[in-house]
Design an enzyme around this catalytic site. Sequence first.
Site, short mmCIF file in Angstrom:
data_model
loop_
_atom_site.label_atom_id
_atom_site.label_comp_id
_atom_site.label_asym_id
_atom_site.label_seq_id
_atom_site.Cartn_x
_atom_site.Cartn_y
_atom_site.Cartn_z
N ASP A 105 -41.56 -1.36 106.00
CA ASP A 105 -42.61 -2.05 106.85
C ASP A 105 -42.57 -3.23 105.84
O ASP A 105 -42.25 -3.59 104.83
CB ASP A 105 -43.83 -1.38 107.09
CG ASP A 105 -44.56 -1.01 105.76
OD1 ASP A 105 -44.75 -1.65 104.91
OD2 ASP A 105 -45.14 0.14 105.58
N TYR A 106 -43.31 -4.11 106.55
CA TYR A 106 -43.64 -5.54 105.83
C TYR A 106 -44.15 -5.85 104.40
O TYR A 106 -43.55 -6.50 103.70
CB TYR A 106 -44.67 -6.24 106.97
CG TYR A 106 -45.05 -7.88 106.50
CD1 TYR A 106 -44.03 -8.66 106.96
CD2 TYR A 106 -46.14 -8.20 105.78
CE1 TYR A 106 -44.34 -9.90 106.59
CE2 TYR A 106 -46.35 -9.49 105.64
CZ TYR A 106 -45.43 -10.47 105.87
OH TYR A 106 -45.84 -11.63 105.55
#
Length: 251
Positions: A105-106
């Site tokens: 994820d980011y």
Amino acid sequence: MKERLQKIIARSGLASRRKAEEMIREGRVSVNSEIVREFGSKADIDRDEIRVDGKLICAEETKTYLMLNKPRGYVTTLHDPQKRPMVISLLPELGVRLFPVGRLDYDSEGLLLMTNDGRFAQHVQHPRYRISKTYRVKISGRLNAGEFRRLQSGLDLEDGKFIPDEVSLEEINPKSSWLILKISEGRNRVIRRAFEQLGHPVLRLIRTAVADLQLGSLGEGDYRFLKGWEIRQLLSPRKKSESLDRSREGK
């Protein structure tokens, strides 16, 4: 160059052109995360993210396999409506169209595999093969003995129980702790959700290994091609490493 979607799907070998038309009609085909139902819709295999039942369709190319040390603040998609930085921008022009194997994820970082080999990606990601991923996790505060036992024995999350394959304490600081977790599943943000349930939010999440493949000293934002024996080891993770294959992907 843009072509009709059913032609692209048929050429990928996934289905006949007639079956591809049925898939489009059933809403099983997306282009850049948008479901496409109209016959005659076109896309560019070299520029667009085309998926059937979530599976990425890519052009037939020389197979390429690499690992990237993903920094925080990048998304692992090939198209982002929010215009955030994408991991593909960290790579030079290699003459092939690569896609990430799974997600980070980011806010997560570390070892991210990238390839244009759909079968390889499916093998590494599929739960059936139980290919482990190892993470260093920095959390807020310290786990007490009861919380540590709960994590070891498994936590009931909204989408099912989460039980790490292995968990160990690496370091304790005044206001935070580092742990090592090994898991063999890929549910969305499952590690973050588990520690949130324990009341210790994740501050950093770094993937350090996929099976026996280690991130090692690869610098943040850097990449390297996988060696032939590393590829074979990922495809047969229980087997011992074979002799080095000095093929193109191993250079």
